[in-house]
Design a protein around this motif. Sequence first.
Motif, PDB file in Angstrom:
ATOM      1  N   LYS A  16       0.830  -1.204   0.000  1.00  0.00           N
ATOM      2  CA  LYS A  16       0.000   0.000   0.000  1.00  0.00           C
ATOM      3  C   LYS A  16       0.867   1.258   0.000  1.00  0.00           C
ATOM      4  CE  LYS A  16      -4.117  -1.841   2.247  1.00  0.00           C
ATOM      5  NZ  LYS A  16      -4.940  -1.790   3.450  1.00  0.00           N
ATOM      6  N   GLY A  17       1.935   1.258   0.798  1.00  0.00           N
ATOM      7  CA  GLY A  17       2.852   2.392   0.851  1.00  0.00           C
ATOM      8  C   GLY A  17       3.552   2.603  -0.475  1.00  0.00           C
ATOM      9  N   ALA A  18       3.984   1.508  -1.104  1.00  0.00           N
ATOM     10  CA  ALA A  18       4.653   1.607  -2.403  1.00  0.00           C
ATOM     11  C   ALA A  18       3.680   2.127  -3.456  1.00  0.00           C
ATOM     12  CB  ALA A  18       5.218   0.247  -2.813  1.00  0.00           C
ATOM     13  N   ALA A  19       2.431   1.632  -3.422  1.00  0.00           N
ATOM     14  CA  ALA A  19       1.423   2.080  -4.387  1.00  0.00           C
ATOM     15  C   ALA A  19       1.121   3.574  -4.196  1.00  0.00           C
ATOM     16  CB  ALA A  19       0.151   1.254  -4.254  1.00  0.00           C
ATOM     17  N   ALA A  20       1.009   3.995  -2.942  1.00  0.00           N
ATOM     18  CA  ALA A  20       0.742   5.406  -2.664  1.00  0.00           C
ATOM     19  C   ALA A  20       1.905   6.277  -3.152  1.00  0.00           C
ATOM     20  CB  ALA A  20       0.501   5.628  -1.172  1.00  0.00           C
ATOM     21  N   SER A  21       3.129   5.841  -2.915  1.00  0.00           N
ATOM     22  CA  SER A  21       4.307   6.589  -3.386  1.00  0.00           C
ATOM     23  C   SER A  21       4.323   6.696  -4.903  1.00  0.00           C
ATOM     24  CB  SER A  21       5.596   5.919  -2.904  1.00  0.00           C
ATOM     25  OG  SER A  21       5.674   5.965  -1.502  1.00  0.00           O
ATOM     26  N   LEU A  22       3.984   5.606  -5.569  1.00  0.00           N
ATOM     27  CA  LEU A  22       3.957   5.593  -7.030  1.00  0.00           C
ATOM     28  C   LEU A  22       2.904   6.571  -7.555  1.00  0.00           C
ATOM     29  CD1 LEU A  22       5.035   4.373  -9.638  1.00  0.00           C
ATOM     30  CD2 LEU A  22       3.308   2.591  -9.433  1.00  0.00           C
ATOM     31  N   VAL A  23       1.737   6.614  -6.937  1.00  0.00           N
ATOM     32  CA  VAL A  23       0.681   7.540  -7.343  1.00  0.00           C
ATOM     33  C   VAL A  23       1.139   8.979  -7.155  1.00  0.00           C
ATOM     34  CG1 VAL A  23      -1.639   8.395  -6.740  1.00  0.00           C
ATOM     35  CG2 VAL A  23      -1.225   5.943  -6.978  1.00  0.00           C
ATOM     36  N   ILE A  24       1.765   9.276  -6.030  1.00  0.00           N
ATOM     37  CA  ILE A  24       2.234  10.639  -5.756  1.00  0.00           C
ATOM     38  C   ILE A  24       3.304  11.053  -6.764  1.00  0.00           C
ATOM     39  CG2 ILE A  24       3.527  12.064  -4.106  1.00  0.00           C
ATOM     40  CD1 ILE A  24       1.988  10.516  -1.888  1.00  0.00           C
ATOM     41  N   LEU A  25       4.287  10.182  -7.007  1.00  0.00           N
ATOM     42  CA  LEU A  25       5.342  10.497  -7.968  1.00  0.00           C
ATOM     43  C   LEU A  25       4.800  10.668  -9.377  1.00  0.00           C
ATOM     44  CD1 LEU A  25       8.242   8.212  -6.707  1.00  0.00           C
ATOM     45  CD2 LEU A  25       8.078  10.698  -6.545  1.00  0.00           C
ATOM     46  N   THR A  26       3.860   9.826  -9.784  1.00  0.00           N
ATOM     47  CA  THR A  26       3.253   9.939 -11.112  1.00  0.00           C
ATOM     48  C   THR A  26       2.486  11.246 -11.233  1.00  0.00           C
ATOM     49  OG1 THR A  26       3.080   7.543 -11.254  1.00  0.00           O
ATOM     50  CG2 THR A  26       1.694   8.818 -12.750  1.00  0.00           C
ATOM     51  N   THR A  27       1.744  11.602 -10.198  1.00  0.00           N
ATOM     52  CA  THR A  27       0.994  12.856 -10.211  1.00  0.00           C
ATOM     53  C   THR A  27       1.931  14.046 -10.336  1.00  0.00           C
ATOM     54  OG1 THR A  27      -0.744  11.875  -8.864  1.00  0.00           O
ATOM     55  CG2 THR A  27      -0.660  14.277  -8.930  1.00  0.00           C
ATOM     56  N   LEU A  28       3.026  14.036  -9.578  1.00  0.00           N
ATOM     57  CA  LEU A  28       3.986  15.132  -9.653  1.00  0.00           C
ATOM     58  C   LEU A  28       4.639  15.209 -11.021  1.00  0.00           C
ATOM     59  CD1 LEU A  28       5.718  14.920  -6.160  1.00  0.00           C
ATOM     60  CD2 LEU A  28       4.121  16.659  -6.959  1.00  0.00           C
ATOM     61  N   ALA A  29       4.946  14.066 -11.611  1.00  0.00           N
ATOM     62  CA  ALA A  29       5.618  14.041 -12.911  1.00  0.00           C
ATOM     63  C   ALA A  29       4.735  14.589 -14.020  1.00  0.00           C
ATOM     64  CB  ALA A  29       6.063  12.628 -13.252  1.00  0.00           C
ATOM     65  N   PHE A  30       3.416  14.422 -13.896  1.00  0.00           N
ATOM     66  CA  PHE A  30       2.511  14.847 -14.964  1.00  0.00           C
ATOM     67  C   PHE A  30       1.696  16.087 -14.615  1.00  0.00           C
ATOM     68  CE2 PHE A  30       3.379  10.430 -16.030  1.00  0.00           C
ATOM     69  CZ  PHE A  30       3.820  10.605 -17.331  1.00  0.00           C
ATOM     70  N   THR A  31       2.039  16.734 -13.539  1.00  0.00           N
ATOM     71  CA  THR A  31       1.383  17.978 -13.186  1.00  0.00           C
ATOM     72  C   THR A  31       2.053  19.104 -13.959  1.00  0.00           C
ATOM     73  OG1 THR A  31       0.891  17.157 -10.973  1.00  0.00           O
ATOM     74  CG2 THR A  31       0.851  19.541 -11.283  1.00  0.00           C
ATOM     75  N   SER A  32       1.249  19.890 -14.642  1.00  0.00           N
ATOM     76  CA  SER A  32       1.830  20.998 -15.400  1.00  0.00           C
ATOM     77  C   SER A  32       1.926  22.225 -14.503  1.00  0.00           C
ATOM     78  CB  SER A  32       1.007  21.288 -16.649  1.00  0.00           C
ATOM     79  OG  SER A  32      -0.295  21.660 -16.304  1.00  0.00           O
ATOM     80  N   LEU A  33       2.915  23.037 -14.785  1.00  0.00           N
ATOM     81  CA  LEU A  33       3.095  24.279 -14.051  1.00  0.00           C
ATOM     82  C   LEU A  33       3.561  25.354 -15.014  1.00  0.00           C
ATOM     83  CD1 LEU A  33       6.449  24.842 -13.270  1.00  0.00           C
ATOM     84  CD2 LEU A  33       5.987  22.591 -12.334  1.00  0.00           C
ATOM     85  N   ASN A  34       3.346  26.588 -14.617  1.00  0.00           N
ATOM     86  CA  ASN A  34       3.792  27.715 -15.438  1.00  0.00           C
ATOM     87  C   ASN A  34       5.203  28.106 -15.032  1.00  0.00           C
ATOM     88  OD1 ASN A  34       1.354  27.786 -16.704  1.00  0.00           O
ATOM     89  ND2 ASN A  34       0.631  29.660 -15.749  1.00  0.00           N
ATOM     90  N   LYS A  35       6.072  28.227 -16.020  1.00  0.00           N
ATOM     91  CA  LYS A  35       7.441  28.676 -15.797  1.00  0.00           C
ATOM     92  C   LYS A  35       7.510  30.105 -16.335  1.00  0.00           C
ATOM     93  CE  LYS A  35      11.887  26.602 -15.653  1.00  0.00           C
ATOM     94  NZ  LYS A  35      12.613  25.384 -15.823  1.00  0.00           N
ATOM     95  N   GLU A  36       7.483  31.078 -15.417  1.00  0.00           N
ATOM     96  CA  GLU A  36       7.441  32.500 -15.789  1.00  0.00           C
ATOM     97  C   GLU A  36       8.761  32.951 -16.405  1.00  0.00           C
ATOM     98  OE1 GLU A  36       4.690  34.494 -15.644  1.00  0.00           O
ATOM     99  OE2 GLU A  36       3.586  32.774 -14.877  1.00  0.00           O
ATOM    100  N   ILE A  37       8.662  33.808 -17.398  1.00  0.00           N
ATOM    101  CA  ILE A  37       9.822  34.382 -18.060  1.00  0.00           C
ATOM    102  C   ILE A  37      10.316  35.578 -17.251  1.00  0.00           C
ATOM    103  CG2 ILE A  37      10.618  35.549 -20.169  1.00  0.00           C
ATOM    104  CD1 ILE A  37       9.885  32.531 -20.474  1.00  0.00           C
ATOM    105  N   ASN A  38      11.613  35.685 -17.090  1.00  0.00           N
ATOM    106  CA  ASN A  38      12.224  36.866 -16.479  1.00  0.00           C
ATOM    107  C   ASN A  38      12.343  37.908 -17.598  1.00  0.00           C
ATOM    108  OD1 ASN A  38      14.006  38.856 -15.583  1.00  0.00           O
ATOM    109  ND2 ASN A  38      15.150  37.414 -14.312  1.00  0.00           N
ATOM    110  N   ILE A  39      11.407  38.830 -17.647  1.00  0.00           N
ATOM    111  CA  ILE A  39      11.356  39.760 -18.785  1.00  0.00           C
ATOM    112  C   ILE A  39      12.534  40.735 -18.800  1.00  0.00           C
ATOM    113  CG2 ILE A  39       8.878  39.554 -19.161  1.00  0.00           C
ATOM    114  CD1 ILE A  39       8.533  42.208 -17.694  1.00  0.00           C
ATOM    115  N   LYS A  40      13.113  41.017 -17.654  1.00  0.00           N
ATOM    116  CA  LYS A  40      14.270  41.929 -17.617  1.00  0.00           C
ATOM    117  C   LYS A  40      15.527  41.266 -18.167  1.00  0.00           C
ATOM    118  CE  LYS A  40      12.687  45.051 -14.054  1.00  0.00           C
ATOM    119  NZ  LYS A  40      11.889  45.843 -14.905  1.00  0.00           N
ATOM    120  N   GLU A  41      15.653  39.960 -18.003  1.00  0.00           N
ATOM    121  CA  GLU A  41      16.839  39.226 -18.471  1.00  0.00           C
ATOM    122  C   GLU A  41      16.668  38.668 -19.888  1.00  0.00           C
ATOM    123  OE1 GLU A  41      19.803  38.824 -16.829  1.00  0.00           O
ATOM    124  OE2 GLU A  41      18.996  40.236 -15.354  1.00  0.00           O
ATOM    125  N   SER A  42      15.445  38.609 -20.368  1.00  0.00           N
ATOM    126  CA  SER A  42      15.163  38.055 -21.695  1.00  0.00           C
ATOM    127  C   SER A  42      15.374  39.119 -22.765  1.00  0.00           C
ATOM    128  CB  SER A  42      13.735  37.530 -21.755  1.00  0.00           C
ATOM    129  OG  SER A  42      13.569  36.476 -20.821  1.00  0.00           O
TER     130      SER A  42
END
Length: 189
Positions: free
Chosen positions: A7-33
Amino acid sequence: MKNRFLKGAAASLVILTTLAFTSLNKEINIKESKVTWKGEKVTGSHTGTIQLKQGHFIVEGGNPIGGEFVIDMTSLINTDLSGESKGKLEGHLKSDDFFGVEKYPTSKLVITSISKKADGVYGAVGDLTIKNKTNKVTFDLNWKQNSASTMLSIDRSKYDVRYGSGSFFDNLGDKTIYDNFDLAVDLKF
Protein backbone atom coordinates in the motif's frame (compact mmCIF):
# COMPACT_ATOMS: atom_id res chain seq x y z
CA MET A 1 3.27 -6.20 7.07
CA LYS A 2 3.62 -7.16 3.42
CA ASN A 3 0.21 -5.61 2.72
CA ARG A 4 1.23 -2.29 4.36
CA PHE A 5 4.43 -2.22 2.32
CA LEU A 6 2.49 -2.71 -0.93
CA LYS A 7 0.00 0.00 0.00
CA GLY A 8 2.85 2.39 0.85
CA ALA A 9 4.65 1.61 -2.40
CA ALA A 10 1.42 2.08 -4.39
CA ALA A 11 0.74 5.41 -2.66
CA SER A 12 4.31 6.59 -3.39
CA LEU A 13 3.96 5.59 -7.03
CA VAL A 14 0.68 7.54 -7.34
CA ILE A 15 2.23 10.64 -5.76
CA LEU A 16 5.34 10.50 -7.97
CA THR A 17 3.25 9.94 -11.11
CA THR A 18 0.99 12.86 -10.21
CA LEU A 19 3.99 15.13 -9.65
CA ALA A 20 5.62 14.04 -12.91
CA PHE A 21 2.51 14.85 -14.96
CA THR A 22 1.38 17.98 -13.19
CA SER A 23 1.83 21.00 -15.40
CA LEU A 24 3.09 24.28 -14.05
CA ASN A 25 3.79 27.71 -15.44
CA LYS A 26 7.44 28.68 -15.80
CA GLU A 27 7.44 32.50 -15.79
CA ILE A 28 9.82 34.38 -18.06
CA ASN A 29 12.22 36.87 -16.48
CA ILE A 30 11.36 39.76 -18.78
CA LYS A 31 14.27 41.93 -17.62
CA GLU A 32 16.84 39.23 -18.47
CA SER A 33 15.16 38.05 -21.70
CA LYS A 34 15.92 39.62 -25.07
CA VAL A 35 14.11 39.82 -28.40
CA THR A 36 16.00 41.31 -31.35
CA TRP A 37 14.53 42.01 -34.78
CA LYS A 38 15.95 42.45 -38.25
CA GLY A 39 14.11 43.86 -41.26
CA GLU A 40 15.61 43.97 -44.73
CA LYS A 41 15.06 46.09 -47.80
CA VAL A 42 16.67 46.09 -51.23
CA THR A 43 19.30 48.62 -50.15
CA GLY A 44 20.16 47.20 -46.70
CA SER A 45 18.67 46.29 -43.36
CA HIS A 46 17.80 47.61 -39.91
CA THR A 47 18.01 45.94 -36.51
CA GLY A 48 16.57 46.60 -33.10
CA THR A 49 14.99 45.22 -29.97
CA ILE A 50 11.53 44.81 -28.54
CA GLN A 51 10.54 43.91 -24.98
CA LEU A 52 8.29 41.23 -23.60
CA LYS A 53 5.51 42.49 -21.36
CA GLN A 54 4.91 39.07 -19.83
CA GLY A 55 5.25 35.42 -20.67
CA HIS A 56 5.36 31.87 -19.45
CA PHE A 57 5.83 28.31 -20.62
CA ILE A 58 3.57 25.51 -19.50
CA VAL A 59 5.87 22.72 -18.35
CA GLU A 60 4.97 19.11 -17.64
CA GLY A 61 7.51 16.57 -16.44
CA GLY A 62 10.31 19.07 -17.13
CA ASN A 63 9.28 19.47 -20.79
CA PRO A 64 7.55 22.48 -22.38
CA ILE A 65 4.03 21.73 -23.63
CA GLY A 66 2.72 25.25 -24.33
CA GLY A 67 3.05 28.89 -23.42
CA GLU A 68 1.85 32.43 -23.89
CA PHE A 69 3.87 35.59 -24.47
CA VAL A 70 2.80 39.23 -24.72
CA ILE A 71 5.08 41.64 -26.59
CA ASP A 72 5.13 45.35 -25.74
CA MET A 73 5.00 46.92 -29.22
CA THR A 74 5.57 50.40 -27.76
CA SER A 75 9.09 49.29 -26.72
CA LEU A 76 10.22 48.81 -30.34
CA ILE A 77 13.70 50.34 -30.69
CA ASN A 78 16.15 50.63 -33.58
CA THR A 79 19.78 49.81 -32.72
CA ASP A 80 21.70 50.46 -35.96
CA LEU A 81 20.95 54.18 -36.39
CA SER A 82 21.40 57.21 -34.15
CA GLY A 83 20.05 60.71 -33.76
CA GLU A 84 17.31 61.99 -36.02
CA SER A 85 17.43 58.97 -38.38
CA LYS A 86 16.87 56.61 -35.43
CA GLY A 87 13.91 58.66 -34.19
CA LYS A 88 12.34 58.85 -37.64
CA LEU A 89 12.61 55.10 -38.23
CA GLU A 90 11.23 54.23 -34.79
CA GLY A 91 8.34 56.66 -35.28
CA HIS A 92 7.59 55.22 -38.72
CA LEU A 93 7.68 51.61 -37.46
CA LYS A 94 5.28 52.55 -34.65
CA SER A 95 2.94 54.41 -37.05
CA ASP A 96 -0.08 52.96 -38.84
CA ASP A 97 2.13 52.35 -41.91
CA PHE A 98 3.70 49.49 -39.95
CA PHE A 99 2.62 48.27 -36.49
CA GLY A 100 0.16 51.00 -35.38
CA VAL A 101 1.26 50.75 -31.75
CA GLU A 102 -1.15 53.43 -30.53
CA LYS A 103 -4.09 51.24 -31.54
CA TYR A 104 -2.27 47.88 -31.08
CA PRO A 105 0.15 48.33 -28.13
CA THR A 106 0.72 44.59 -27.72
CA SER A 107 1.17 41.49 -29.83
CA LYS A 108 0.79 37.94 -28.57
CA LEU A 109 2.18 34.47 -29.22
CA VAL A 110 0.24 31.49 -27.87
CA ILE A 111 2.08 28.20 -28.27
CA THR A 112 -0.58 25.58 -29.03
CA SER A 113 1.62 22.48 -29.32
CA ILE A 114 5.21 21.40 -28.72
CA SER A 115 6.83 18.08 -29.59
CA LYS A 116 10.33 16.86 -28.83
CA LYS A 117 12.59 16.57 -31.90
CA ALA A 118 15.94 15.85 -30.23
CA ASP A 119 17.68 16.41 -26.91
CA GLY A 120 16.86 19.99 -25.95
CA VAL A 121 15.15 20.77 -29.28
CA TYR A 122 11.38 20.99 -29.65
CA GLY A 123 9.18 21.73 -32.63
CA ALA A 124 6.60 24.36 -31.70
CA VAL A 125 3.38 25.56 -33.31
CA GLY A 126 1.68 28.73 -32.19
CA ASP A 127 -0.78 31.47 -32.98
CA LEU A 128 0.88 34.85 -33.45
CA THR A 129 -1.34 37.93 -33.24
CA ILE A 130 -0.13 41.28 -34.59
CA LYS A 131 -2.58 44.15 -35.23
CA ASN A 132 -5.51 41.86 -34.28
CA LYS A 133 -4.61 39.44 -37.09
CA THR A 134 -3.71 35.89 -36.04
CA ASN A 135 -1.70 33.39 -38.07
CA LYS A 136 -0.01 30.07 -37.34
CA VAL A 137 3.76 30.06 -36.95
CA THR A 138 6.12 27.12 -36.58
CA PHE A 139 9.62 27.18 -35.15
CA ASP A 140 12.26 25.15 -33.36
CA LEU A 141 12.66 25.86 -29.65
CA ASN A 142 16.02 25.24 -27.96
CA TRP A 143 15.16 24.33 -24.37
CA LYS A 144 17.47 24.34 -21.33
CA GLN A 145 16.77 24.24 -17.62
CA ASN A 146 16.83 28.03 -17.16
CA SER A 147 16.53 29.36 -20.71
CA ALA A 148 14.97 28.90 -24.12
CA SER A 149 15.80 30.39 -27.51
CA THR A 150 14.46 30.42 -31.05
CA MET A 151 14.62 32.19 -34.39
CA LEU A 152 11.38 33.15 -36.13
CA SER A 153 10.82 34.54 -39.60
CA ILE A 154 7.53 36.46 -39.77
CA ASP A 155 5.73 37.47 -42.97
CA ARG A 156 4.50 40.95 -42.05
CA SER A 157 2.07 41.09 -44.97
CA LYS A 158 -0.11 38.46 -43.22
CA TYR A 159 -0.65 40.98 -40.41
CA ASP A 160 -1.65 43.92 -42.62
CA VAL A 161 1.83 45.48 -42.40
CA ARG A 162 2.17 46.29 -46.10
CA TYR A 163 4.15 49.53 -46.32
CA GLY A 164 6.83 49.25 -49.02
CA SER A 165 5.93 45.62 -49.77
CA GLY A 166 6.72 44.44 -53.28
CA SER A 167 3.90 41.91 -52.85
CA PHE A 168 1.32 44.69 -52.85
CA PHE A 169 2.87 47.66 -54.64
CA ASP A 170 4.46 47.88 -58.09
CA ASN A 171 7.41 50.01 -59.16
CA LEU A 172 8.96 50.41 -55.70
CA GLY A 173 12.43 49.68 -57.07
CA ASP A 174 15.12 50.14 -54.45
CA LYS A 175 12.50 51.33 -51.93
CA THR A 176 11.09 47.78 -51.63
CA ILE A 177 11.04 46.40 -48.09
CA TYR A 178 11.00 42.60 -47.89
CA ASP A 179 7.91 41.04 -46.33
CA ASN A 180 9.74 38.78 -43.89
CA PHE A 181 11.41 40.10 -40.76
CA ASP A 182 13.39 37.96 -38.33
CA LEU A 183 13.16 37.67 -34.57
CA ALA A 184 15.93 36.20 -32.42
CA VAL A 185 14.43 35.30 -29.05
CA ASP A 186 16.52 34.55 -25.96
CA LEU A 187 14.37 33.84 -22.90
CA LYS A 188 15.51 33.45 -19.28
CA PHE A 189 13.46 31.91 -16.47
